[in-house]
Motif scaffolding. Sequence first.
Motif, short mmCIF file in Angstrom:
data_model
loop_
_atom_site.label_atom_id
_atom_site.label_comp_id
_atom_site.label_asym_id
_atom_site.label_seq_id
_atom_site.Cartn_x
_atom_site.Cartn_y
_atom_site.Cartn_z
N LYS A 20 3.47 -3.48 -10.08
CA LYS A 20 4.24 -2.76 -9.31
C LYS A 20 3.88 -2.63 -7.76
CE LYS A 20 7.70 1.03 -9.25
NZ LYS A 20 7.86 2.25 -9.85
N ALA A 22 1.59 -4.70 -6.36
CA ALA A 22 1.76 -6.10 -5.97
C ALA A 22 3.01 -6.39 -5.39
CB ALA A 22 1.12 -6.97 -6.99
N LEU A 23 3.87 -6.25 -6.35
CA LEU A 23 5.49 -6.59 -6.15
C LEU A 23 5.87 -5.90 -5.06
CD1 LEU A 23 7.06 -6.65 -9.55
CD2 LEU A 23 6.39 -8.75 -8.15
N ASN A 24 5.55 -4.67 -4.75
CA ASN A 24 5.91 -4.11 -3.65
C ASN A 24 5.39 -4.55 -2.38
OD1 ASN A 24 7.53 -1.71 -2.63
ND2 ASN A 24 5.87 -0.24 -2.93
N ALA A 26 4.51 -7.70 -1.92
CA ALA A 26 5.18 -8.67 -1.64
C ALA A 26 6.53 -8.49 -1.04
CB ALA A 26 5.14 -9.54 -2.88
#
Lengths: 60, 265
Positions: A20, A22-24, A26
């Motif tokens: 989560k 890392a996705l944030n 990115a």
Amino acid sequence: MNEPVGGALRDPRQMAAFLKRALNDAFRQVGDLKVKDLLERRYERIKGYGRFTDTKADSK
Amino acid sequence: MAKRTFLDFEQPIADLEGKIEELRYVQTESAVDISEEIDQLSKKSQQLTKDIYSDLTPWQITKIARHAERPYTLDYVNEIFTDFVELHGDRHFADDLSIVGGLARFNGTACMVLGQQKGRDTRERGLRNFGMSKPEGYRKALRLMKTAEKFKLPVFTFVDTPGAYPGIDAEERGQSEAIGRNIFEMAQLEVPIITTIIGEGGSGGALAISVGDQVLMLQYSIYSVISPEGCASILWKTSDKAQEAAEALGITAHRLKSLVLWTRS
């Protein structure tokens, strides 16, 4: 991206939390780009795939 | 605690965990306090896991990436996203269950999520075709991405597939056309696409949903043009050499980073 010790399956919760974050990160990097810049960036990225060395044909 | 499945190189951990389990069982029956010993063994087991995992071969990583207990797309969707509403069908032929997708919220922002889903048990695996999608699956993915574009929603994709389904019916309906079209369309989709390789990133099956602005890859996931077994059976006419093939293909996150195939850690 790092996984918990013993792999994601040993601690799926922790893994999801890592992902989560890392996705944030990115998403923050590309979320606000204008469409034109976004596509340009994607195109450059895909074009950059692959590396090779050019050897001259002069030596046998 | 549910019983863990151990991979062959994890045997030492399995032995130790077995011993701990045994001691726990004994402790409940006996008057002698052995909890200290159990604690010590647990610590040792953790250290052992750390040691083994700090030095894995590509083939071992492949096995972890395929582990039946590894979290799949829907597990991540449930943990990370809220308000997930699954959407079905490609509006042409059928609903391919090997790809799941739908609308959701990421930190409150509306978005589209989609990814391959393998099955947990035999029945589900059959239903989801082991995460191997047919053309209708890729067309469903494209339909969702087009919907996202229409409503200006960012797209999150999760890749976990052994590869595209190689059956006759898949070819009849234009498997390679579906994959090719997805790549073509994704390259010019006017919304952000964030892709994560969460397990196996097998060839065209992976590419069809992984042309993104940001490509993430988990530590123990793989991304390659062909499975190690497939490569070995073509090159050496035997899938027994899969181990060597895994080595040579450079399919792990670590190797691929040096080739700049994915964007960030």
